[in-house]
Design a protein around this motif. Structure first.
Motif, short mmCIF file in Angstrom:
data_model
loop_
_atom_site.label_atom_id
_atom_site.label_comp_id
_atom_site.label_asym_id
_atom_site.label_seq_id
_atom_site.Cartn_x
_atom_site.Cartn_y
_atom_site.Cartn_z
N THR A 17 50.78 14.09 78.89
CA THR A 17 49.45 13.88 78.34
C THR A 17 49.37 14.64 77.02
O THR A 17 49.86 15.76 76.93
N LEU A 18 48.78 14.00 76.00
CA LEU A 18 48.53 14.70 74.74
C LEU A 18 47.02 14.78 74.55
O LEU A 18 46.42 13.94 73.89
N PRO A 19 46.39 15.78 75.17
CA PRO A 19 44.92 15.83 75.14
C PRO A 19 44.41 16.21 73.76
O PRO A 19 45.14 16.82 72.97
N SER A 20 43.17 15.86 73.48
CA SER A 20 42.54 16.36 72.26
C SER A 20 42.48 17.87 72.34
O SER A 20 42.25 18.44 73.41
N LEU A 21 42.69 18.52 71.22
CA LEU A 21 42.59 19.97 71.20
C LEU A 21 41.13 20.38 71.35
O LEU A 21 40.22 19.61 71.03
N ASP A 22 40.93 21.58 71.83
CA ASP A 22 39.59 22.15 71.90
C ASP A 22 38.96 22.11 70.51
O ASP A 22 39.64 22.36 69.52
N PRO A 23 37.67 21.76 70.41
CA PRO A 23 37.02 21.70 69.08
C PRO A 23 37.19 23.00 68.29
O PRO A 23 37.37 22.97 67.07
N GLU A 24 37.18 24.12 69.00
CA GLU A 24 37.38 25.41 68.30
C GLU A 24 38.77 25.46 67.66
O GLU A 24 38.92 25.94 66.53
N THR A 25 39.75 25.00 68.40
CA THR A 25 41.11 24.97 67.84
C THR A 25 41.16 24.07 66.61
O THR A 25 41.74 24.44 65.58
N GLN A 26 40.54 22.92 66.71
CA GLN A 26 40.53 21.99 65.57
C GLN A 26 39.85 22.64 64.36
O GLN A 26 40.31 22.49 63.23
N ALA A 27 38.77 23.41 64.63
CA ALA A 27 38.07 24.09 63.52
C ALA A 27 38.99 25.13 62.89
O ALA A 27 39.06 25.27 61.66
N VAL A 28 39.71 25.88 63.74
CA VAL A 28 40.64 26.89 63.22
C VAL A 28 41.68 26.22 62.32
O VAL A 28 41.99 26.70 61.22
N ILE A 29 42.20 25.09 62.78
CA ILE A 29 43.25 24.40 62.01
C ILE A 29 42.69 23.89 60.68
O ILE A 29 43.33 24.03 59.63
N GLU A 30 41.48 23.34 60.71
CA GLU A 30 40.85 22.86 59.47
C GLU A 30 40.62 24.01 58.50
O GLU A 30 40.69 23.84 57.27
N ASP A 31 40.34 25.19 59.06
CA ASP A 31 40.19 26.38 58.22
C ASP A 31 41.50 26.76 57.54
O ASP A 31 41.53 27.12 56.36
N ILE A 32 42.57 26.70 58.33
CA ILE A 32 43.88 27.09 57.79
C ILE A 32 44.31 26.09 56.72
O ILE A 32 44.80 26.47 55.66
#
Lengths: 462, 462
Positions: A323-338
């Motif tokens: 399964t390739l689940p969607s990442l936690d929204p917080e994780t996605q926000a961290v990645i967008e920040d980086i």
């Protein structure tokens, strides 16, 4: 456990030893004397010595500790040799000769006689084979085989248990060529008394072994094999051959019927034993199982620096049941920040190309509670290299498998990847090999052992 | 054919050239100057020189033959650069920038503008990309890319045409590591004007290319791709990715919809284009297609010196649709004559272990009219080696593919296998790799070209 005499002997007798180069009894002595313990050439018709060891007339005449006999005599003589071994208190034997259960009715009868000789005397003798090329324990320089050129197979933590001796050697040489070490390589052959169950149970208790790799052609001790797989603690991975009907060729090989392919596939799946489709995959998956902690579930987070390989990986993982689940929204926000405007921040995460912040993205995904296993793909790029420090931190900080796949010229990879391996990050040189290794971890996550029940002999239906 | 300007230019312009190491416009110049023809750095804002070449203000100001522009400028500027290229008579361009059709509605509009600029001027410009990492033609030292470390990819006879630039590099490095040469490596990217159809047709006419290897993620020019595959003479092999739904990740990649997996699989099968399941298999199969004569049918004769690998091979071949027919009774009699009491003389033929007569057995099978393709498996054994002389005779005597798979320590194989390769016998180092290569030959045997019909544009249903 009696198979200890086979796989962990104090001394070795080579029965049918010869001083004629090229003969099986010569090659077997040449291999046996590499062993850390004593090795005795046995041949009543020979005199003098071979490789500096005096010939002995019979196993009963050996003056020293011997648990294992390497039997290099023709099939008809084997039962009487085994009876002598039993009388001499030798508890284990490897029988190289063919002409037993794999060779029609007469051979079956001979194998029955052999088993009787091994089990009906005062002392039982555990038999590896007949019709096997033997086994290796590189860490002990124990080469119980007539095959040559096998001293260079490196010691390591994978136990190869193959129904076919030829396939076992194919695996051992592949391991050597890829710098993968083995704790043991065993060809079971006809499995007169030592079968999959005995071998798997033995290597489960072996301190050197961190994963057990099986090659199964449709053994006739299906029950023993599957029940043992359920009972053991060590991860097991299986290459199950025999999907197609290959006629009586397979039966003529190690005396086993193929055609039980679906039975095994179902049994392995039920017990969390991942199965693979090739020898290369068996080694790839085995390294991941031996290296990584067992994942909590099938949720894979993929981070890639190149989209194409990432798509190939995602495709292959899904086909294998990951399964390739969607990442936690917080994780996605961290990645967008980086990486503001990152190419793709869902799962797979695609950074577009290697970059200094790549490791931070990997860390964000690895720390996401949704994710049980992390697979990273990054083509090697000089000047940027790999996020080694980040991976080192993550391996100790998150108790999850972290798997690394890459590509680049071998000389570059040979230099950089051993660092990652040393950290506990198994590495792979194609996108698909990385995906296959993760697929093995995903399937192993399903494992639910019920060892006590099984050791009682009680059948449990689930 | 206009794509000639892209893949076979007389000179190169690098637009957006830079003298700052690490910048795309710097790496592209560093690669471009390796080319045997002239290379010009173009940048109106730069002065002086880079790698000893004077900066030029515009493509129009170049004083010399130039057919190909490597466009290293950001996406919004690309259409005007392409218009200038057209005005200057430059017929081909590689566009590295992303931000076009793969990047939503704005990007799609920009790509439309780009195509208009390339096609609506006086001279058309063929576009490789955008959103690509370019291409290589090692034999010409033509490195139309910003990627580094690619000069060591050896020249050879396989053309890699990949939808993804990242995957193309993964393939190129794998080829390099395995000593496999490529005639070209192309990353198509968004396929603004140069798509699969154009690239396949071009490499079909390329003297250096003996097989074309495709990586397909679900291109939007399915028709062009499949019709071209039917029309060309050169063997084509495809790695078709996208069996599983990987969400919008794939679409975000090169602007193509996946989900056409089954369509492609069916189309490829119909036109005798074998498909594979991994990058490694693509190279393995490609070598067989490029080296061997096209087989007359799917009948494989397997000769093995070790039963276990032979069973794995037979199983895999049957699963892939190959036939392993019984050998002609005369052939079986010949084999029984050579090796009385041979372990198994049907098909596979199992000699039990390597032996001096092994080559004679291979010859008997190769000369059997029932057999279209011969696959030999033999673990390397010192003192016996391989039946090289016999294979040499057979390659010229029987017009059939002869494929050789083996195992052993790499240093032994590195020394012995190039001899076989030089004879026209492709070699493989695992049983499964050999079987997969033969599976590609089996599927290619089904090929029935109808080039004239297709070139007319008439659809043929069969």
């Amino acid at each position: 456990m009696a198979v200890q005499d086979v796989f962990d002997p104090s001394g070795i007798a080579v029965v049918g030893a010869s001083d004629t180069p090229g003969k099986m009894g010569y090659e077997a002595v040449q291999n046996a004397i590499e062993f850390d313990g004593p090795a005795y050439p046995v041949n009543p018709a020979a005199s003098g010595s071979v490789f500096g060891r005096e010939f002995v007339d019979s196993v009963g005449a050996i003056d020293g500790p011997v648990d294992l006999a390497l039997v290099c005599v023709p099939a008809p003589v084997v039962p009487s040799v085994i009876a002598e071994c039993g009388e001499a208190g030798i508890g284990g034997a490897v029988i190289f000769a063919g002409g037993f259960a794999e060779a029609g009715a007469d051979g079956e009868q001979l194998q029955d006689e052999l088993v009787a000789a091994a089990t009906e005397g005062e002392n039982e003798v555990d038999l590896l084979g007949p019709n096997t090329s033997g086994f290796l324990v590189p860490d002990e320089s124990l080469y119980a085989t007539f095959a040559t050129g096998i001293e260079t197979v490196p010691a390591g933590n994978l136990a190869i248990v193959a129904q076919s001796g030829g396939l076992a050697y194919s695996l051992a040489f592949q391991a050597e060529n890829r710098g993968i070490g083995v704790s043991a390589m065993v060809g079971l052959g006809n499995r007169a008394t030592v079968g999959f169950g005995e071998a798997i149970a033995y290597f489960d208790g072996d301190d050197r072994t961190d994963a057990i790799l099986l090659h199964v052609e449709g053994s006739d001790d299906a029950r023993g094999l599957l029940e043992t797989c359920r009972a053991v603690e060590t991860p097991v991975l299986a290459y199950n051959v025999g999907e197609e009907d290959v006629g009586d060729f397979a039966e003529s090989h190690t005396g086993a019927l193929t055609g039980r392919y679906e039975l095994y596939e179902a049994g392995f799946a039920q017990y969390g034993v991942p199965t693979v489709r090739s020898t290369a995959e068996l080694l790839d998956g085995g390294r991941a199982l031996a290296t990584c902690p067992r994942p909590d579930g099938p949720n894979v987070g993929v981070v890639t620096a190149q989209a194409g390989p990432g798509i190939a990986i995602a495709d292959r993982l899904k086909a294998a049941g990951a399964t390739l689940p969607s990442l936690d929204p917080e994780t996605q926000a961290v990645i967008e920040d980086i990486l503001p405007g990152i190419t793709f921040s869902a799962n797979p995460v695609d950074t577009g190309r290697p970059m200094p912040a790549f490791g931070d993205v990997v860390a964000a995904v690895a720390r996401d509670d949704t994710i049980d296993i992390v697979l990273v793909y990054e083509l090697y790029e000089g000047g940027i290299g790999y996020p080694t420090e980040t991976l080192e931190e993550l391996v100790s900080a998150v108790d999850k498998p972290i798997v690394f796949a890459t590509g680049g010229p071998d000389d570059t990879l040979d230099e950089t990847l051993p660092e990652l391996e040393a950290l506990g990050v198994p590495t792979y040189r194609t996108p698909e090999a990385g995906a296959d290794a993760v697929a093995a971890l995903v399937r192993a996550a399903k494992r639910t052992r019920t060892p006590d029940t099984v050791r009682d002999g009680t059948e449990v239906s689930r």
